[in-house]
Design a protein around this motif. Structure first.
Motif, PDB file in Angstrom:
ATOM      1  N   VAL A  97      40.890  -4.065  -7.638  1.00  0.00           N
ATOM      2  CA  VAL A  97      39.859  -3.175  -7.093  1.00  0.00           C
ATOM      3  C   VAL A  97      38.771  -3.983  -6.387  1.00  0.00           C
ATOM      4  N   ASP A  98      38.382  -5.113  -6.964  1.00  0.00           N
ATOM      5  CA  ASP A  98      37.365  -5.948  -6.317  1.00  0.00           C
ATOM      6  C   ASP A  98      37.789  -6.313  -4.897  1.00  0.00           C
ATOM      7  N   GLY A  99      39.020  -6.779  -4.748  1.00  0.00           N
ATOM      8  CA  GLY A  99      39.517  -7.163  -3.426  1.00  0.00           C
ATOM      9  C   GLY A  99      39.639  -5.984  -2.482  1.00  0.00           C
ATOM     10  N   LEU A 100      40.163  -4.882  -2.978  1.00  0.00           N
ATOM     11  CA  LEU A 100      40.315  -3.677  -2.140  1.00  0.00           C
ATOM     12  C   LEU A 100      38.958  -3.112  -1.742  1.00  0.00           C
ATOM     13  N   GLU A 101      37.990  -3.229  -2.643  1.00  0.00           N
ATOM     14  CA  GLU A 101      36.641  -2.739  -2.345  1.00  0.00           C
ATOM     15  C   GLU A 101      35.994  -3.610  -1.250  1.00  0.00           C
ATOM     16  N   ARG A 102      36.185  -4.919  -1.344  1.00  0.00           N
ATOM     17  CA  ARG A 102      35.663  -5.818  -0.300  1.00  0.00           C
ATOM     18  C   ARG A 102      36.248  -5.469   1.069  1.00  0.00           C
ATOM     19  N   ASP A 103      37.512  -5.046   1.077  1.00  0.00           N
ATOM     20  CA  ASP A 103      38.188  -4.679   2.330  1.00  0.00           C
ATOM     21  C   ASP A 103      37.882  -3.244   2.769  1.00  0.00           C
ATOM     22  N   GLY A 104      37.114  -2.523   1.961  1.00  0.00           N
ATOM     23  CA  GLY A 104      36.743  -1.155   2.310  1.00  0.00           C
ATOM     24  C   GLY A 104      37.851  -0.134   2.105  1.00  0.00           C
ATOM     25  N   LEU A 105      38.868  -0.491   1.311  1.00  0.00           N
ATOM     26  CA  LEU A 105      40.006   0.409   1.104  1.00  0.00           C
ATOM     27  C   LEU A 105      39.826   1.319  -0.107  1.00  0.00           C
ATOM     28  N   VAL A 106      38.978   0.907  -1.043  1.00  0.00           N
ATOM     29  CA  VAL A 106      38.616   1.731  -2.195  1.00  0.00           C
ATOM     30  C   VAL A 106      37.123   1.582  -2.437  1.00  0.00           C
ATOM     31  N   ALA A 107      36.599   2.482  -3.242  1.00  0.00           N
ATOM     32  CA  ALA A 107      35.196   2.402  -3.670  1.00  0.00           C
ATOM     33  C   ALA A 107      35.142   2.792  -5.145  1.00  0.00           C
ATOM     34  N   ARG A 108      34.097   2.364  -5.799  1.00  0.00           N
ATOM     35  CA  ARG A 108      33.849   2.792  -7.184  1.00  0.00           C
ATOM     36  C   ARG A 108      32.714   3.805  -7.139  1.00  0.00           C
TER      37      ARG A 108
END
Length: 173
Positions: A97-108
């Motif tokens: 999730v950390d990596g996907l969040e950095r890429d803007g693909l997911v959010a928390r």
């Protein structure tokens, strides 16, 4: 079953399995050992091929599986449920999730059901990435099993399910 004797690509052979069992004075079925050894070798090669495949899209296998899991479940899910669905630890999900969040693909975002927890949300950018990669991804997946007939794929799915059920023999105490 000509392939039983010729492994190719460095995979174990029936003769190797027989020699190893004989060396240790064991009575295990050499063909059963060969099937397990070849399955393990194929799994390793498939894992490497999968990583190369998903790298084309700027993802890893784990990141793709997490995005697909979110998409299949309404676009959001708590991290603990993601870990369970993906068969990985909560710490692994956090890293993905950390990596996907950095890429803007997911959010928390805070969970509406549990104010103390968070949910992971598939962003519009994440949904777009899945949509854009789908044609090539699924074409390549189909091509991978293109040498099998519909009937052979059905048999393979049944055999695979039984092999997966037997995997606990490697991990049980």
């Amino acid at each position: 079953m000509a392939q039983q004797h010729e492994a190719g690509n460095g995979a174990p052979t029936l003769d190797q399995a027989r020699r190893q069992l004989s060396r240790y004075g064991l009575s295990a079925d050499p063909q059963a050992v060969l099937v397990a050894a070849r399955l393990m070798a194929a799994g390793s090669r498939l894992g490497q091929a999968g990583e190369a495949h998903f790298a084309r899209f700027g993802l890893s296998t784990g990141r793709y599986r997490l995005l697909a899991e979110l998409e299949d479940h309404g676009g959001e899910k708590p991290p603990s449920q993601l870990a369970s669905a993906l068969g990985v630890s909560r710490a692994t999900v956090t890293g993905l999730v950390d990596g996907l969040e950095r890429d803007g693909l997911v959010a928390r975002r805070p969970s509406a059901e549990d104010g103390r927890g968070n949910v992971v949300v598939l962003t519009s950018r994440g949904a777009r990435r899945l949509r854009e990669m789908a044609p090539e991804h699924f074409e390549r997946m189909q091509a991978m099993v293109g040498g099998l007939s519909v009937e052979e794929r059905a048999v393979f799915l049944d055999l695979l399910a039984r092999l997966v059920a037997g995997m606990s023999a490697l991990t049980d105490d």
